[in-house]
Write an enzyme that holds these catalytic residues in place. Structure first.
Site, PDB file in Angstrom:
ATOM      1  N   LYS A   1       0.833  -1.211   0.000  1.00 37.61           N
ATOM      2  CA  LYS A   1       0.000   0.000   0.000  1.00 37.61           C
ATOM      3  C   LYS A   1       0.864   1.256   0.000  1.00 37.61           C
ATOM      4  O   LYS A   1       0.562   2.227  -0.692  1.00 37.61           O
ATOM      5  CB  LYS A   1      -0.927   0.017   1.221  1.00 37.61           C
ATOM      6  CG  LYS A   1      -2.066  -0.985   1.142  1.00 37.61           C
ATOM      7  CD  LYS A   1      -2.942  -0.880   2.381  1.00 37.61           C
ATOM      8  CE  LYS A   1      -3.995  -1.967   2.455  1.00 37.61           C
ATOM      9  NZ  LYS A   1      -4.652  -2.017   3.772  1.00 37.61           N
TER      10      LYS A   1
ATOM     11  N   LYS B   1      -5.177 -10.840  -6.729  1.00 34.84           N
ATOM     12  CA  LYS B   1      -6.305 -11.275  -5.914  1.00 34.84           C
ATOM     13  C   LYS B   1      -7.474 -10.307  -6.116  1.00 34.84           C
ATOM     14  O   LYS B   1      -7.267  -9.129  -6.402  1.00 34.84           O
ATOM     15  CB  LYS B   1      -5.901 -11.371  -4.430  1.00 34.84           C
ATOM     16  CG  LYS B   1      -5.806 -10.038  -3.739  1.00 34.84           C
ATOM     17  CD  LYS B   1      -5.826 -10.155  -2.215  1.00 34.84           C
ATOM     18  CE  LYS B   1      -5.880  -8.739  -1.658  1.00 34.84           C
ATOM     19  NZ  LYS B   1      -5.942  -8.572  -0.255  1.00 34.84           N
TER      20      LYS B   1
ATOM     21  N   LYS C   1     -11.001  -4.688  -3.809  1.00 30.73           N
ATOM     22  CA  LYS C   1     -11.689  -3.426  -4.094  1.00 30.73           C
ATOM     23  C   LYS C   1     -10.769  -2.457  -4.838  1.00 30.73           C
ATOM     24  O   LYS C   1     -11.179  -1.754  -5.747  1.00 30.73           O
ATOM     25  CB  LYS C   1     -12.142  -2.761  -2.787  1.00 30.73           C
ATOM     26  CG  LYS C   1     -13.180  -3.570  -2.041  1.00 30.73           C
ATOM     27  CD  LYS C   1     -13.281  -3.183  -0.570  1.00 30.73           C
ATOM     28  CE  LYS C   1     -13.752  -4.360   0.256  1.00 30.73           C
ATOM     29  NZ  LYS C   1     -13.990  -4.112   1.655  1.00 30.73           N
TER      30      LYS C   1
HETATM   31  P1  AMP Z   1     -11.190  -6.499   3.464  1.00 33.18           P
HETATM   32  O1  AMP Z   1     -12.158  -6.295   2.376  1.00 33.18           O
HETATM   33  O2  AMP Z   1      -9.787  -6.221   3.048  1.00 33.18           O
HETATM   34  O3  AMP Z   1     -11.588  -5.829   4.749  1.00 33.18           O
HETATM   35  O4  AMP Z   1     -11.212  -8.072   3.749  1.00 33.18           O
HETATM   36  C1  AMP Z   1     -12.243  -8.729   4.447  1.00 33.18           C
HETATM   37  C2  AMP Z   1     -12.002 -10.210   4.492  1.00 33.18           C
HETATM   38  O5  AMP Z   1     -12.058 -10.787   3.184  1.00 33.18           O
HETATM   39  C3  AMP Z   1     -10.631 -10.612   5.051  1.00 33.18           C
HETATM   40  O6  AMP Z   1     -10.768 -11.764   5.853  1.00 33.18           O
HETATM   41  C4  AMP Z   1      -9.821 -10.929   3.824  1.00 33.18           C
HETATM   42  O7  AMP Z   1      -8.794 -11.863   4.093  1.00 33.18           O
HETATM   43  C5  AMP Z   1     -10.882 -11.535   2.912  1.00 33.18           C
HETATM   44  N1  AMP Z   1     -10.540 -11.354   1.498  1.00 33.18           N
HETATM   45  C6  AMP Z   1     -10.401 -10.169   0.845  1.00 33.18           C
HETATM   46  N2  AMP Z   1     -10.091 -10.364  -0.452  1.00 33.18           N
HETATM   47  C7  AMP Z   1     -10.041 -11.721  -0.640  1.00 33.18           C
HETATM   48  C8  AMP Z   1      -9.773 -12.571  -1.767  1.00 33.18           C
HETATM   49  N3  AMP Z   1      -9.506 -12.070  -2.975  1.00 33.18           N
HETATM   50  N4  AMP Z   1      -9.790 -13.909  -1.578  1.00 33.18           N
HETATM   51  C9  AMP Z   1     -10.075 -14.431  -0.361  1.00 33.18           C
HETATM   52  N5  AMP Z   1     -10.340 -13.689   0.745  1.00 33.18           N
HETATM   53  C10 AMP Z   1     -10.319 -12.349   0.612  1.00 33.18           C
END
Ligand code: AMP
Ligand code: TRP
Length: 337
Positions: A111, A205, A208
């Site tokens: 980041k 991956k 967002k």
């Molecule tokens: P965040 O949107 O970054 O707050 O992530 C929320 C949850 O989703 C966390 O547990 C991340 O590890 C999981 N997560 C986010 N992106 C992915 C992805 N591409 N594949 C699997 N898990 C994800």
């Protein structure tokens, strides 16, 4: 009973990467463990954001999580900023966190490389995350693979705090040191087989910030518009070329959404060039509909009845505030306050 805690940032819509990697698992685990799920809005402001949008997204995330199947009668769902003890504990933990550990975090490096000026908030992000978890003395943290390193740091911080401030048990350890009570447990990650969902570009991956997502509440036409051009097996150029399912992102999504029989059928059709990629994607779109239709329906219901969302968040915050207060009282006392 073990306690689980997990968090999600309200920095955009809930996408199928979040859902398959984490949130779907939450909806199952809530029946096995005492569960706390948190919309981490203080984390979301460590990157550029718009205050008005934050207000909207906090709410949207709550609707998405409830629609996905978080049951407020079973689990606690709340917004981080409604429980001020999160930032209070984060400050205490900041004072015992080695700077080197923070600079080594992959997410921080990624980041910060994308930004001109890097803030202390971004660096300290994982300390706030450790505080989230330790505040409830949670044992297990269901997350996607990208959070494993952050959880290692939570364990480092937990061990350190115990070694420095937990009460002596009066016994000595094997190496002759004073044994301390384990006030904070060492939180462990709980991963799913879908721990890392790739974006539709097949490059990175699903995330967002990469603009390669499918939203959990996205309408079917819009999902199809994204699936249609999505990357498949790069070696499969013509419809008559046999494909290799294991290297195809669409095949991985089949494993998440389609029945085992369909997955098997897809594998055969792909590797014998029986189907073209579009045929395969059409079947995937149908499987996704089966899972997503009830989720979308619940979202529509909740939109019409906002009080259900308010009540769920208020009850979650009340309960978590009480738990948080108990931990913070001990921490303050042991740290000399
Ligand atoms: P965040 O949107 O970054 O707050 O992530 C929320 C949850 O989703 C966390 O547990 C991340 O590890 C999981 N997560 C986010 N992106 C992915 C992805 N591409 N594949 C699997 N898990 C994800
Ligand atoms: N950093 C996590 C993510 O981006 C969100 C998060 C914040 C979290 N606090 C947490 C996850 C505590 C698990 C436990 O996905």
């Amino acid at each position: 009973m073990s306690r689980i805690f997990s968090g999600i940032q309200p920095s955009g819509e809930l996408h199928i990467g979040n859902y398959l990697g984490a949130v779907k698992n939450w909806t199952q685990l809530q029946h096995e463990f005492e569960s706390i799920f948190c919309i981490v809005d203080y984390h979301a402001i460590t990157q550029q954001y718009d205050p008005e949008r934050l207000r909207v997204r906090r709410r949207e995330m709550a609707v998405s999580l409830l629609s996905a199947g978080i049951d407020p009668n079973v689990a606690s769902l709340f917004v981080q900023s409604q429980v001020p003890e999160h930032t209070e504990l984060a400050w205490f933990l900041n004072t015992i966190t080695p700077l080197g550990e923070l600079e080594r975090q992959t997410q921080f490096k990624e980041k910060s490389a994308r930004q001109e000026s890097v803030t202390a908030g971004l660096l300290n992000y994982p300390v706030l995350q450790a505080a989230d978890i330790l505040l409830y003395r949670a044992d297990l943290v269901p997350v996607g693979e990208d959070q494993v390193q952050h959880l290692e740091l939570s364990r480092v911080v937990s061990r350190r705090w115990n070694a420095m401030f937990a009460r002596a048990t009066g016994k000595t350890t094997e190496d002759g040191a004073e044994e301390r009570e384990e006030f904070f447990p060492e939180p462990k990650p709980l991963l799913t087989p879908m721990r890392r969902i790739m974006g539709l570009d097949g490059q990175a991956k699903m995330s967002k910030s990469m603009n390669n997502t499918i939203g959990l509440l996205e309408p079917p036409e819009s999902i199809w518009a994204k699936l249609r051009p999505a990357v498949t097996d790069p070696k499969r150029i013509r419809k008559t070329d046999p494909g290799t399912p294991e290297v195809c992102n669409i095949f991985h999504l089949h494993k998440a959404f389609s029945s085992p029989e369909t997955v098997e059928h897809v594998a055969v059709q792909c590797s014998t060039a029986g189907w073209g990629c579009i045929d395969c994607k059409k079947v995937l779109a149908e499987s996704m509909e089966t899972e997503l239709v009830p989720i979308r329906r619940r979202a529509v219901e909740l939109a019409a009845y906002p009080k259900a969302v308010d009540d769920a968040l208020a009850a979650g915050a009340d309960r978590c505030r009480r738990l948080a207060r108990e931990t913070i009282d001990v921490v303050r006392e042991r740290m000399g306050f």
